[in-house]
Design a protein around this motif. Sequence first.
Motif, PDB file in Angstrom:
ATOM      1  N   SER A  61       0.840  -1.190   0.000  1.00  0.00           N
ATOM      2  CA  SER A  61       0.000   0.000   0.000  1.00  0.00           C
ATOM      3  C   SER A  61       0.880   1.246   0.000  1.00  0.00           C
ATOM      4  O   SER A  61       1.783   1.370   0.814  1.00  0.00           O
ATOM      5  CB  SER A  61      -0.909   0.021   1.222  1.00  0.00           C
ATOM      6  OG  SER A  61      -1.630   1.239   1.260  1.00  0.00           O
ATOM      7  N   LYS A 109      -9.632   4.197  -7.749  1.00  0.00           N
ATOM      8  CA  LYS A 109      -8.608   3.200  -7.447  1.00  0.00           C
ATOM      9  C   LYS A 109      -8.841   1.997  -8.334  1.00  0.00           C
ATOM     10  O   LYS A 109      -9.974   1.567  -8.532  1.00  0.00           O
ATOM     11  CB  LYS A 109      -8.689   2.773  -5.982  1.00  0.00           C
ATOM     12  CG  LYS A 109      -8.385   3.883  -5.001  1.00  0.00           C
ATOM     13  CD  LYS A 109      -8.557   3.385  -3.574  1.00  0.00           C
ATOM     14  CE  LYS A 109      -8.361   4.481  -2.568  1.00  0.00           C
ATOM     15  NZ  LYS A 109      -8.593   3.987  -1.202  1.00  0.00           N
ATOM     16  N   ASN A 113      -5.644  -0.959  -5.690  1.00  0.00           N
ATOM     17  CA  ASN A 113      -5.574   0.313  -4.967  1.00  0.00           C
ATOM     18  C   ASN A 113      -4.563   1.298  -5.536  1.00  0.00           C
ATOM     19  O   ASN A 113      -4.179   2.240  -4.843  1.00  0.00           O
ATOM     20  CB  ASN A 113      -5.347   0.108  -3.465  1.00  0.00           C
ATOM     21  CG  ASN A 113      -6.601  -0.324  -2.761  1.00  0.00           C
ATOM     22  OD1 ASN A 113      -7.688   0.146  -3.075  1.00  0.00           O
ATOM     23  ND2 ASN A 113      -6.468  -1.222  -1.808  1.00  0.00           N
TER      24      ASN A 113
END
Length: 121
Positions: A61, A109, A113
């Motif tokens: 992430s 997204k 993501n």
Amino acid sequence: MHITKCLHAALLVTDLQRAENFYSNILGLSKSEMRSLNFPGTWYQIGDFQLHLIVVPTVPSQIQNAEKWGRNSHISFAVDDLETAKQRLIAHNYPIQTSAFGRPALFTKDPDNNIIELSQV
């Protein structure tokens, strides 16, 4: 050194079929048939620019600012009709966030993501 233009960007994805569905069918990008990659992935040709999708086991992430998606790593594409793009994303259950500054732009997204900006020009 004098940089004259950006040639390509690469995004990491975990599921190529799912990513291709998003970039081909939702965003409407055309895959390049000019050459194949030497690793799992695909590439899209957008004018003089290329987008490479590279398959990896996990995508870390990179979202540091969950409140304002545009303040994270992202790639931006120009669209001719932002409202149509917005409705298409909503119809396919992709999240959207409008520009915090009121300009004609939104963020979404991809399935991994990666943040994508769409700006009307």
